[in-house]
Design an enzyme around this catalytic site. Structure first.
Site, mmCIF file in Angstrom:
data_model
loop_
_atom_site.group_PDB
_atom_site.id
_atom_site.type_symbol
_atom_site.label_atom_id
_atom_site.label_comp_id
_atom_site.label_asym_id
_atom_site.label_seq_id
_atom_site.Cartn_x
_atom_site.Cartn_y
_atom_site.Cartn_z
ATOM 1 N N GLU A 165 0.814 -1.216 0.000
ATOM 2 C CA GLU A 165 0.000 0.000 0.000
ATOM 3 C C GLU A 165 0.849 1.268 0.000
ATOM 4 O O GLU A 165 0.403 2.318 -0.449
ATOM 5 C CB GLU A 165 -0.951 0.026 1.209
ATOM 6 C CG GLU A 165 -2.117 -0.933 1.130
ATOM 7 C CD GLU A 165 -3.140 -0.555 0.074
ATOM 8 O OE1 GLU A 165 -2.766 -0.482 -1.112
ATOM 9 O OE2 GLU A 165 -4.301 -0.349 0.423
ATOM 10 N N THR A 198 -4.943 8.852 -3.261
ATOM 11 C CA THR A 198 -5.193 8.509 -1.859
ATOM 12 C C THR A 198 -4.410 9.425 -0.922
ATOM 13 O O THR A 198 -4.951 9.899 0.088
ATOM 14 C CB THR A 198 -4.860 7.027 -1.598
ATOM 15 O OG1 THR A 198 -5.660 6.240 -2.481
ATOM 16 C CG2 THR A 198 -5.167 6.614 -0.172
HETATM 17 N N1 HSE Z 1 -8.682 4.118 4.838
HETATM 18 C C1 HSE Z 1 -8.020 4.584 3.664
HETATM 19 C C2 HSE Z 1 -8.425 6.023 3.400
HETATM 20 C C3 HSE Z 1 -8.377 3.734 2.506
HETATM 21 O O1 HSE Z 1 -9.622 6.296 3.486
HETATM 22 O O2 HSE Z 1 -7.562 6.863 3.134
HETATM 23 C C4 HSE Z 1 -7.710 4.155 1.237
HETATM 24 O O3 HSE Z 1 -7.569 3.088 0.390
#
Ligand code: HSE
Length: 314
Positions: A131, A187
């Site tokens: 990730e 993200t």
């Molecule tokens: N929990 C993470 C976010 C998931 O919301 O940034 C992103 O894939």
């Protein structure tokens, strides 16, 4: 040495589910990635085909699946290289755990191929390393669901502890993905807008929904789960990153969804439906219309909670 091969199917996942930022995740029955691992003499070679393949780096260190393979080869002193072919069924950059699925598939594939006997928790730790390549952080909500399936909650990050629960049989999901181009560091950008400090009343609001949602899964009560899928902390900060957010939300609820939220870091939206009282396909269509009426085309589909990554061929 004879070539070893393993093919793994890994599910799309949705993280957060409203109040559970970085803590809750759910695996979806559809769509999936399929990852084929083959031994080669040395190094890690990447091939990517399918949905959005052109947007994905083939440099192993910059690729979520490649990073997992490199880490596992090193840590387990595997005397081999690996060719990884990722067939993407999950569109990258939409908030549906596309990178997590590829990472989880590689961890599960290597575990099977070399009979490492790793637990789900160990597989999650490796998959979470992937990730970093796509999100810049080792959050484990998507990868946990991609490894374990169904609903997961992360009880602790340090040390990592996961609770994995079945989903109620009546639970269905509707997903709408706007056809917008998201930047590669989407993200990271969506995480940058999350408030660092939270007023106590917002914390209480989210905490009550989060514990109710966890209780809903433990009780097998889809109505409690669905109506607890609200978030007063992260979602208001991210709503402006999702074009059509307000309309999609309103349409989903009007079409019979119990709850609707941004899927992971977005821009997809996900809704929960009780199949005894609602129709997930109808909700999905209403969500697509929500995006369209805001000027953005979208794909939308109905699905169910799904299982974790598993080997489909050797
Ligand atoms: N929990 C993470 C976010 C998931 O919301 O940034 C992103 O894939």
């Amino acid at each position: 040495m004879p070539v070893k091969q393993v093919t793994v199917k890994a599910p799309a996942t949705s993280a957060n589910l409203g109040p559970g930022f970085d803590v809750f995740g759910i695996a979806l029955e559809q769509p999936n990635d399929q990852v084929m691992l083959s031994t080669i003499r040395e190094g890690v070679e990447m091939q990517v085909s399918g949905m959005g393949a052109k947007t994905i780096s083939l440099i192993p260190e910059k690729n979520t699946a490649g990073r997992v393979a490199e880490a596992m080869i090193k840590d387990f002193k595997l005397k081999t290289g690996l060719q990884i072919h990722v067939e993407k069924g999950i569109f990258p950059g939409k908030g549906l755990g596309s990178s997590a699925a590829s990472a989880a598939a590689v961890a599960v594939g290597i575990n099977t191929m070399f009979e490492l006997g790793l637990s789900n928790k160990q597989l999650i730790v490796y998959a979470a390393k992937g990730e970093v390549a796509s999100a810049g952080s080792e959050h484990a909500d998507n990868v946990s669901a991609a490894v374990c399936g169904n609903f997961v909650l992360i009880r602790s990050y340090h040390p990592l502890e996961i609770i994995n629960l079945e989903c109620p049989k009546d639970m269905e999901l509707a997903v709408a993905m706007p056809k917008i181009i998201t930047p590669p560091n989407k993200t990271e950008k969506a995480r940058a807008v999350v408030p660092k400090l939270v007023p106590l009343e917002k914390h209480v609001f989210n905490l009550s929904r989060a514990v109710a949602m966890a209780a809903g899964f433990a009780m097998g009560d889809v109505d409690i789960i669905g109506k607890s899928m609200v978030d007063d902390i992260v979602e208001p900060a991210r709503a402006s990153l999702v074009p059509g957010y307000t309309q999609v939300r309103e349409n989903a609820l009007n079409a019979g969804a119990l709850g609707v939220t941004i899927s992971g870091a977005g821009p997809s939206m996900i809704a929960i439906i009780n199949r005894r009282t609602g129709d997930a396909s109808k909700v999905a269509a209403a969500m697509r219309e929500g995006f369209q009426s805001s000027g953005y085309d979208a794909d939308a589909f109905a699905t169910k909670p799904g299982k974790g990554s598993y080997v489909i061929g050797r």
